[in-house]
Design an enzyme around this catalytic site. Structure first.
Site, short mmCIF file in Angstrom:
data_model
loop_
_atom_site.label_atom_id
_atom_site.label_comp_id
_atom_site.label_asym_id
_atom_site.label_seq_id
_atom_site.Cartn_x
_atom_site.Cartn_y
_atom_site.Cartn_z
N ASP A 1 34.14 -47.43 -24.07
CA ASP A 1 33.31 -48.05 -23.03
C ASP A 1 33.88 -47.82 -21.64
O ASP A 1 35.08 -47.96 -21.41
CB ASP A 1 33.16 -49.54 -23.27
CG ASP A 1 32.21 -50.16 -22.26
OD1 ASP A 1 31.04 -49.77 -22.24
OD2 ASP A 1 32.67 -51.00 -21.47
N HIS B 1 29.01 -46.12 -25.17
CA HIS B 1 28.57 -46.26 -23.79
C HIS B 1 27.66 -45.06 -23.52
O HIS B 1 28.14 -43.95 -23.28
CB HIS B 1 29.80 -46.26 -22.86
CG HIS B 1 29.49 -46.23 -21.41
ND1 HIS B 1 29.77 -47.28 -20.57
CD2 HIS B 1 28.94 -45.27 -20.62
CE1 HIS B 1 29.41 -46.97 -19.33
NE2 HIS B 1 28.91 -45.75 -19.35
N ASP C 1 29.46 -57.90 -21.34
CA ASP C 1 30.09 -56.86 -20.52
C ASP C 1 30.84 -57.51 -19.35
O ASP C 1 30.82 -57.02 -18.22
CB ASP C 1 29.07 -55.84 -20.01
CG ASP C 1 29.73 -54.56 -19.49
OD1 ASP C 1 30.96 -54.42 -19.63
OD2 ASP C 1 29.01 -53.72 -18.92
N ASN D 1 27.41 -50.79 -14.28
CA ASN D 1 27.16 -49.60 -15.09
C ASN D 1 26.80 -50.04 -16.51
O ASN D 1 27.62 -50.68 -17.17
CB ASN D 1 28.43 -48.73 -15.12
CG ASN D 1 28.26 -47.46 -15.94
OD1 ASN D 1 27.25 -47.24 -16.57
ND2 ASN D 1 29.29 -46.62 -15.94
N HIS E 1 36.83 -57.92 -11.41
CA HIS E 1 37.40 -56.94 -10.48
C HIS E 1 38.11 -57.65 -9.33
O HIS E 1 37.71 -58.76 -8.92
CB HIS E 1 36.31 -56.03 -9.91
CG HIS E 1 35.81 -55.01 -10.90
ND1 HIS E 1 36.64 -54.08 -11.48
CD2 HIS E 1 34.57 -54.78 -11.39
CE1 HIS E 1 35.93 -53.31 -12.30
NE2 HIS E 1 34.67 -53.73 -12.26
N HIS F 1 35.78 -57.42 -21.14
CA HIS F 1 36.93 -56.74 -20.54
C HIS F 1 37.95 -57.80 -20.12
O HIS F 1 37.72 -58.56 -19.18
CB HIS F 1 36.49 -55.92 -19.33
CG HIS F 1 35.54 -54.81 -19.68
ND1 HIS F 1 35.96 -53.58 -20.14
CD2 HIS F 1 34.18 -54.75 -19.67
CE1 HIS F 1 34.92 -52.81 -20.39
NE2 HIS F 1 33.82 -53.51 -20.11
N LEU F 2 39.07 -57.84 -20.84
CA LEU F 2 40.11 -58.82 -20.54
C LEU F 2 41.23 -58.24 -19.68
O LEU F 2 42.13 -58.96 -19.26
CB LEU F 2 40.68 -59.40 -21.84
CG LEU F 2 39.69 -60.19 -22.69
CD1 LEU F 2 40.37 -60.76 -23.92
CD2 LEU F 2 39.03 -61.31 -21.87
#
Length: 426
Positions: free
Chosen positions: A147, A174, A300, A273, A304, A55-56
């Site tokens: 996802d 997912h 993954d 998750n 955050h 996740h970029l």
């Protein structure tokens, strides 16, 4: 580009140290006295790592990560290719967004950034996104995923698999039956009951994986299962593969080492998750990775903002950093335990993910004439994780303060050094 000579390295950690010459972006024969030299000192040389699940956050959440900062983290972690998930803002469900992600990745130039296209419009699970348009765009999308959300409608999932087959693509699912995880906060079990947290049943994952394997076999399409977390899912995968289903699967580093025992402090850094499971699940996932039931490791990587993690458990967003710690966790859980040798590490972190995604220039053998996408690893090094010192904007690592084995000493992308001795090679 100046030739590069890797002196005294051990491909796949085997045999006596040797010199590897790189010229014009490929592995070459002989030597060159004018080459730039990197002293290997017996370090392990592997194909550059490929991450199918990163996740970029760009576009939309550049306060937590950007393609540039994520690329830096990837290069420092030994990666030469990453797949950027579609849950950006706006969602990567059209050619404009995926082309933006691909273009920014090329501009940064530290790692090959491949955008993942959304399966459904807005990740809402209601209408198929423009799969063909994204596949035929300049981004050349070949992996599609919602996802963060499950494609829970079986008819939409079947249609997605049918379209992906025609496009030569793969659907990455997912796996989470949403009606079984309403309000869920932790693995359904003893710890969740003791801590008063709503349980997240293993069946929520396993039932979707079983359904999708049946659908994939029916339409003869390629299915990839994201972040496998339970013993039962590994059993379903073994069953499906025995039937000839074209299914592959990934496991995250954190699911190979952490358990729901970590939840006793209510620290949201441990919220993820799918959730952290039990020690028996961890043991089963390690074995499944070793025997090939689970094909590869994917991080993954989920940065955050502080306010999304420094809060009460129920309000915290799920996710953990992973790009710079992945190798060390694999060394700790799989190499030191004897479950994998260094060729096995190459298989699960480079060769299989490249194969799953259809990359022809990544995960290649270390041989003359092959693209020089490589990583040099010091197997004897140890280092202590400090989230504030990682390249990501965010610092939400569950491994804070842990001493981990194995360190990336150099990453090479098509013959160009992108990281060296723990620093980005500008």
């Amino acid at each position: 580009m100046k030739p590069l000579l890797l002196k005294g390295v051990r491909p796949y950690g085997e045999g006596e140290p040797q010199d590897i010459l790189i010229r014009d972006g490929v592995i070459a024969e002989g030597t060159d006295e004018n080459a730039e030299v990197i002293e290997g000192n017996g370090a392990v040389l592997l194909p550059g790592f490929v991450d199918l699940h990163t996740h970029l956050r760009e576009p939309g959440r550049e306060d937590t990560e950007t393609i540039e900062t994520g690329s830096r983290a990837a290069a420092l972690g030994g990666y030469t290719a990453v797949f950027a998930m579609a849950n950006t803002d706006p969602v990567a469900d059209n050619a404009v967004i995926v082309e933006h992600v691909a273009r920014r990745g090329k501009e940064v130039g530290l790692v090959d950034v491949h955008p993942v296209g959304a399966v459904t419009v807005g990740l809402k699970g209601e209408k198929l996104a423009e799969l063909g348009t994204m596949a035929n765009s300049k981004a050349n999308v070949r992996v599609f995923s919602d996802d963060g959300h499950c494609v829970h409608d079986p008819l939409i999932m079947r249609r997605a698999l049918e379209y992906s087959k025609a496009l030569g693509a793969v659907i990455a699912q997912h796996a989470e039956e949403p009606r079984l995880t309403i309000g869920a906060q932790a693995h359904e079990g003893e710890n969740a009951s003791r801590l008063g947290l709503q349980g997240w049943p293993a069946a929520a994952e396993e039932s979707i994986v079983a359904r999708d394997c049946i659908l994939a076999q029916q339409v003869d399409a390629k299915l990839h299962v994201c972040h496998v977390s339970t013993t039962g899912t590994a059993d379903v995968l073994k069953w499906a593969k025995a039937r000839g289903t074209k299914v592959s699967a990934e496991v995250t580093p954190h699911h190979l080492i952490l358990t729901d025992d970590r939840l006793s402090t209510y620290d949201p850094v441990n919220k993820v998750n799918p959730p952290l499971r039990t020690q028996s699940d961890v043991d089963a996932l390690r074995q499944a990775l070793a025997d090939g039931t689970i094909d590869c490791v994917a991080t993954d990587h989920a940065p955050h903002a502080i306010q999304d993690k420094d809060c009460e458990w129920s309000a915290a967003r799920p996710g953990m950093l992973g790009l710079q710690t992945a190798l060390s966790i694999v060394v700790e859980t799989m190499v030191k335990t004897g479950l994998l040798d260094w060729r096995g590490v190459a298989r699960v972190m480079s060769e299989k993910p490249a194969e799953i995604a259809g990359l022809t220039d990544q995960g290649r053998p270390i041989a003359v004439g092959e693209p020089a996408n490589l990583v040099l690893v010091d197997p004897d090094a140890t280092w202590t994780v400090n989230g504030a010192e990682l390249a990501s904007i965010a610092g939400n690592t569950p491994f804070e303060g842990m001493e981990l084995p194995g360190a990336v000493t150099a990453t090479i992308l098509r013959g160009r050094v992108t990281s060296l001795a723990g620093r980005i090679a500008e």
